[in-house]
Design an enzyme around this catalytic site. Structure first.
Site, short mmCIF file in Angstrom:
data_model
loop_
_atom_site.label_atom_id
_atom_site.label_comp_id
_atom_site.label_asym_id
_atom_site.label_seq_id
_atom_site.Cartn_x
_atom_site.Cartn_y
_atom_site.Cartn_z
CG ASP A 130 -8.03 -3.78 -2.72
OD1 ASP A 130 -8.18 -3.86 -3.95
OD2 ASP A 130 -8.93 -4.05 -1.89
NE ARG A 131 -1.83 3.40 -2.79
CZ ARG A 131 -2.88 3.95 -3.40
NH1 ARG A 131 -4.10 3.75 -2.92
NH2 ARG A 131 -2.73 4.70 -4.46
#
Length: 292
Positions: free
Chosen positions: A138-139
């Site tokens: 995830d970012r």
């Protein structure tokens, strides 16, 4: 081996801390250049495990593989504040991704991504040099990621991921005190139209997911947790910890409160796998950037 790289091996003839051993064996180099080998992630133990600690205890019989990166055209060593290359050969690239960087660019955003940055890095080698995602972080999750450099390698890894990947260890700070302190979370995960994942103990039409966890440390408010994935579903750790009432600190999307750390407290610490072409066992670890 990639055309920009060469590898040489130093045999360990006695027990010694890493830096002391290197200073003795590399007397023709300055102390600064020797230290830079660790800082630039250029040392591997027995060709398998990345070494980043100056005082790592070497044993007689070990072998230190030293990777030297050469310039390709006008492109030198890759440098970016959000991305560090840990290892590269003709088939794969392993990186340390910092929080705040997308793994793969999405159609609806102009944000830079790890894939885009690595493709820019490879561009001087020609139009047929690209990276291909085999998994994602995830970012706001940091840590170790692997990319394929060939379509056929990407397909091989994706088709048989569980056979090649031996260990994926994450470290998180979770809200509250998790009890029991060790166990596993099993559920079905399904994404809604708003791109939010939901966990269900019974089949909800989603994908079955398994996360094993162990609490390493606690204080009055939080738990430091080690997590190992048996499956790799989207937002799996974040949703699973939410499902047991202990969201990841800083994970507002999945029930967490704002964090004094200023980030989502989830980090991909270790990735251990068989090389998809050579079958050599490889392991990469990145220090956790937060503590309880």
């Amino acid at each position: 081996m990639d055309s920009r790289q060469k590898m040489y091996v130093i045999k360990v003839d006695k027990d010694a801390p890493l830096l002391e051993f290197l200073f003795e064996k590399l007397k023709g180099q300055s102390r600064t250049s020797v230290k830079s080998l660790l800082q630039h992630r250029q040392l591997m133990l027995n060709g398998q495990t990345l070494i980043t600690k100056f005082d790592y205890p070497l044993k007689k019989g070990d072998a230190i593989h030293v990777l030297s990166v050469q310039k390709a055209g006008t492109k030198g060593v890759f440098e970016h504040p959000k991305l560090t290359i840990l290892y590269e050969d003709d088939d794969i690239i392993v990186v340390d991704k910092k929080e705040g960087l997308l793994s793969v660019k999405t159609p609806n955003t102009a944000e830079e991504s790890a894939t885009h940055l690595l493709n820019q890095y490879l561009r001087p080698l020609g139009r047929d040099h690209y990276v291909y995602a085999v998994h994602r972080l995830d970012r706001e999750t940091s840590g170790v990621m692997m990319f394929a450099k060939k379509k056929e390698v990407q397909k091989k890894l994706r088709d048989d991921w569980r056979n090649y990947v031996i260990e994926r260890t994450y470290i998180a700070i979770a809200e509250g005190i998790i009890e029991p302190a060790e166990g596993n979370i099993e559920s079905y995960l399904k994404e809604d139209i708003k791109k939010v994942m939901h966990s269900s103990p019974t089949d909800n039409g989603g994908q079955f997911a398994v996360t094993n966890y162990k609490v390493l440390q606690t204080n009055k408010y939080n738990s430091l947790v080690k997590l190992n994935l048996e499956t790799g579903r989207k937002n799996q750790i974040r949703v699973h910890l939410q499902s047991i009432g202990h969201s990841v600190v800083g994970d507002v999307k999945y029930g967490g409160k704002s964090s004094r750390y200023g980030r989502l407290c989830l980090h991909a610490e270790t990735l251990r796998f068989k090389h998809p072409v050579t079958d050599k066992l490889m392991a990469f670890s990145v220090p956790v950037p937060f503590k309880l």
